[in-house]
Scaffold this active site. Structure first.
Site, PDB file in Angstrom:
ATOM      1  N   ASN A 266       3.094  -4.963  -8.456  1.00 51.99           N
ATOM      2  CA  ASN A 266       4.340  -4.650  -9.163  1.00 51.99           C
ATOM      3  C   ASN A 266       3.996  -4.505 -10.643  1.00 51.99           C
ATOM      4  O   ASN A 266       3.763  -5.497 -11.332  1.00 51.99           O
ATOM      5  CB  ASN A 266       5.359  -5.774  -8.948  1.00 51.99           C
ATOM      6  CG  ASN A 266       6.639  -5.563  -9.753  1.00 51.99           C
ATOM      7  OD1 ASN A 266       6.885  -4.472 -10.271  1.00 51.99           O
ATOM      8  ND2 ASN A 266       7.450  -6.597  -9.861  1.00 51.99           N
ATOM      9  N   TRP A 267       3.955  -3.256 -11.101  1.00 50.76           N
ATOM     10  CA  TRP A 267       3.592  -3.002 -12.493  1.00 50.76           C
ATOM     11  C   TRP A 267       4.690  -3.395 -13.476  1.00 50.76           C
ATOM     12  O   TRP A 267       4.463  -3.424 -14.687  1.00 50.76           O
ATOM     13  CB  TRP A 267       3.250  -1.519 -12.681  1.00 50.76           C
ATOM     14  CG  TRP A 267       1.896  -1.144 -12.179  1.00 50.76           C
ATOM     15  CD1 TRP A 267       0.998  -1.955 -11.538  1.00 50.76           C
ATOM     16  CD2 TRP A 267       1.267   0.142 -12.277  1.00 50.76           C
ATOM     17  NE1 TRP A 267      -0.144  -1.256 -11.228  1.00 50.76           N
ATOM     18  CE2 TRP A 267      -0.009   0.043 -11.674  1.00 50.76           C
ATOM     19  CE3 TRP A 267       1.667   1.363 -12.806  1.00 50.76           C
ATOM     20  CZ2 TRP A 267      -0.884   1.131 -11.598  1.00 50.76           C
ATOM     21  CZ3 TRP A 267       0.799   2.448 -12.717  1.00 50.76           C
ATOM     22  CH2 TRP A 267      -0.468   2.321 -12.127  1.00 50.76           C
ATOM     23  N   LYS A 268       5.890  -3.648 -12.969  1.00 50.32           N
ATOM     24  CA  LYS A 268       7.040  -3.954 -13.831  1.00 50.32           C
ATOM     25  C   LYS A 268       7.179  -2.845 -14.884  1.00 50.32           C
ATOM     26  O   LYS A 268       6.964  -1.674 -14.583  1.00 50.32           O
ATOM     27  CB  LYS A 268       6.888  -5.345 -14.434  1.00 50.32           C
ATOM     28  CG  LYS A 268       6.682  -6.414 -13.350  1.00 50.32           C
ATOM     29  CD  LYS A 268       6.770  -7.808 -13.860  1.00 50.32           C
ATOM     30  CE  LYS A 268       6.591  -8.790 -12.700  1.00 50.32           C
ATOM     31  NZ  LYS A 268       6.756 -10.187 -13.121  1.00 50.32           N
TER      32      LYS A 268
ATOM     33  N   HIS B 272      14.203  -8.237  -6.809  1.00 50.31           N
ATOM     34  CA  HIS B 272      13.261  -9.048  -7.578  1.00 50.31           C
ATOM     35  C   HIS B 272      14.037  -9.987  -8.500  1.00 50.31           C
ATOM     36  O   HIS B 272      15.110  -9.649  -8.992  1.00 50.31           O
ATOM     37  CB  HIS B 272      12.330  -8.141  -8.391  1.00 50.31           C
ATOM     38  CG  HIS B 272      11.169  -8.862  -9.002  1.00 50.31           C
ATOM     39  ND1 HIS B 272      11.282  -9.584 -10.162  1.00 50.31           N
ATOM     40  CD2 HIS B 272       9.872  -8.990  -8.591  1.00 50.31           C
ATOM     41  CE1 HIS B 272      10.101 -10.111 -10.464  1.00 50.31           C
ATOM     42  NE2 HIS B 272       9.233  -9.769  -9.524  1.00 50.31           N
TER      43      HIS B 272
ATOM     44  N   GLU C  47      13.740 -10.751 -11.478  1.00 46.90           N
ATOM     45  CA  GLU C  47      14.056 -10.192 -12.793  1.00 46.90           C
ATOM     46  C   GLU C  47      15.246  -9.244 -12.705  1.00 46.90           C
ATOM     47  O   GLU C  47      16.050  -9.171 -13.652  1.00 46.90           O
ATOM     48  CB  GLU C  47      12.813  -9.480 -13.356  1.00 46.90           C
ATOM     49  CG  GLU C  47      11.717 -10.462 -13.733  1.00 46.90           C
ATOM     50  CD  GLU C  47      10.331  -9.844 -13.787  1.00 46.90           C
ATOM     51  OE1 GLU C  47       9.391 -10.607 -14.039  1.00 46.90           O
ATOM     52  OE2 GLU C  47      10.194  -8.616 -13.574  1.00 46.90           O
TER      53      GLU C  47
ATOM     54  N   GLU D  73       9.179 -15.296  -3.661  1.00 45.96           N
ATOM     55  CA  GLU D  73       8.757 -15.439  -5.057  1.00 45.96           C
ATOM     56  C   GLU D  73       9.471 -16.623  -5.681  1.00 45.96           C
ATOM     57  O   GLU D  73      10.605 -16.494  -6.151  1.00 45.96           O
ATOM     58  CB  GLU D  73       9.018 -14.152  -5.843  1.00 45.96           C
ATOM     59  CG  GLU D  73      10.360 -13.471  -5.566  1.00 45.96           C
ATOM     60  CD  GLU D  73      10.774 -12.557  -6.709  1.00 45.96           C
ATOM     61  OE1 GLU D  73       9.902 -12.077  -7.431  1.00 45.96           O
ATOM     62  OE2 GLU D  73      11.981 -12.356  -6.883  1.00 45.96           O
TER      63      GLU D  73
ATOM     64  N   GLY E  31       5.125 -15.107 -13.626  1.00 48.29           N
ATOM     65  CA  GLY E  31       4.760 -14.855 -15.019  1.00 48.29           C
ATOM     66  C   GLY E  31       4.557 -16.112 -15.840  1.00 48.29           C
ATOM     67  O   GLY E  31       4.412 -16.056 -17.054  1.00 48.29           O
TER      68      GLY E  31
ATOM     69  N   SER F 131       2.591 -15.459  -8.958  1.00 46.21           N
ATOM     70  CA  SER F 131       1.330 -15.568  -9.699  1.00 46.21           C
ATOM     71  C   SER F 131       0.108 -15.671  -8.795  1.00 46.21           C
ATOM     72  O   SER F 131      -0.818 -16.442  -9.064  1.00 46.21           O
ATOM     73  CB  SER F 131       1.373 -16.752 -10.680  1.00 46.21           C
ATOM     74  OG  SER F 131       2.361 -16.556 -11.665  1.00 46.21           O
TER      75      SER F 131
ATOM     76  N   GLY G 298       1.965  -9.388  -9.641  1.00 48.45           N
ATOM     77  CA  GLY G 298       2.467  -8.921 -10.930  1.00 48.45           C
ATOM     78  C   GLY G 298       1.344  -8.591 -11.889  1.00 48.45           C
ATOM     79  O   GLY G 298       0.714  -7.537 -11.811  1.00 48.45           O
ATOM     80  N   GLY G 299       1.053  -9.503 -12.819  1.00 48.13           N
ATOM     81  CA  GLY G 299       0.070  -9.249 -13.876  1.00 48.13           C
ATOM     82  C   GLY G 299      -1.292  -8.800 -13.389  1.00 48.13           C
ATOM     83  O   GLY G 299      -1.925  -7.930 -13.990  1.00 48.13           O
TER      84      GLY G 299
END
Length: 248
Positions: free
Chosen positions: A10-12, A95, A97, A165, A171, A211, A232-233
């Site tokens: 997920n590049w966000k 998600h 967010e 999640e 994050g 994460s 994510g990251g």
């Protein structure tokens, strides 16, 4: 029951067409021998360029959101038809967010999921609890509500991917222990069994999405109910290939 592992990035709101293309070019040879399913869910504006960049590889391109209407006065939104036209295979729905910043609810998650399925997209439906909810022993209650409402009316649950999640681990650098993740995901599968039948629940792939990275992926993926990760990251760099190749 054997379930094919599925690692999705997920590049966000990150990357440009140029940097995204460069990353995918670097990833392609690194993941060519992977045994799992691979997707990168990218910002909508990057989808055409990333589909082109990933062509001929094991990497499929997904979206980060989809609207439930086919068309209409929904400024800033994107429909399942639009995604499908550009070769999108997967879409993240609900998600944390999106729930936190954009007013997503269990009800809208349900409508978006049904729209995705109607258009033959694979929804990655996100569920999870906050730190306050976990510390208040409300994890199962929260997950039950999210699953019951978010998946209402689905005819074939095996076409849905669930991503657990824990909001407190997104994050933040914090990660649920292997045991915590397995225990919670086992509960999710048990709940799916009550809603859709045990046989169907055992076919559903459930990802861990808090994460997961190159250092902890092996332990998490070794758990019997964890079938992949929503990354994510770590999906923004070539470390993503290490996760994809976790079993090597």
């Amino acid at each position: 029951m054997a379930r094919k592992a599925f690692i999705a990035g997920n590049w966000k709101m990150n990357m440009t067409a140029e940097s995204g293309k460069q990353l995918i070019t670097e990833l392609k040879p690194l993941v060519k021998g992977a045994k799992c399913e691979i997707a990168l869910c990218v910002p909508a504006i990057l989808i055409p360029a990333m589909v082109k960049a990933a062509k001929g590889s094991k990497i499929k391109i997904g979206a980060q959101n989809v609207h439930f209407a086919k068309s209409g006065a929904y400024t800033g939104e994107i429909s399942a038809d639009m995604l499908k036209e550009y070769g999108v295979k997967y879409v993240i729905i609900g998600h944390s967010e999106r729930r936190q910043y954009f007013g997503e609810t269990d009800e809208t998650v349900n409508k978006r999921t049904l729209a995705a399925l109607e258009n033959e997209l694979t929804p990655i439906v996100c569920v999870g609890e906050t730190l306050e909810e976990r510390e208040g022993n409300k994890t199962e209650k929260v997950l039950a509500r999210q699953l019951e409402t978010g998946l209402n009316g689905i005819e074939d649950i095996t076409k849905v991917v669930i991503a657990y999640e824990p909001v407190w681990a997104i994050g933040t650098g914090k990660t649920a222990t292997d045991g915590q993740a397995q225990e919670t995901i086992a509960y999710i599968r048990k709940k799916l069994g009550k809603l859709f039948g045990v046989r169907n629940a055992n076919k559903v792939r459930i990802q861990y999405g808090g994460s997961m990275n190159a250092n902890n992926c092996k332990g998490l993926m070794a758990q019997p109910d964890i079938d992949g990760g929503l990354i994510g990251g770590a999906s923004l760099k070539t470390d993503f290939a290490t996760i994809v190749n976790y079993d090597k």
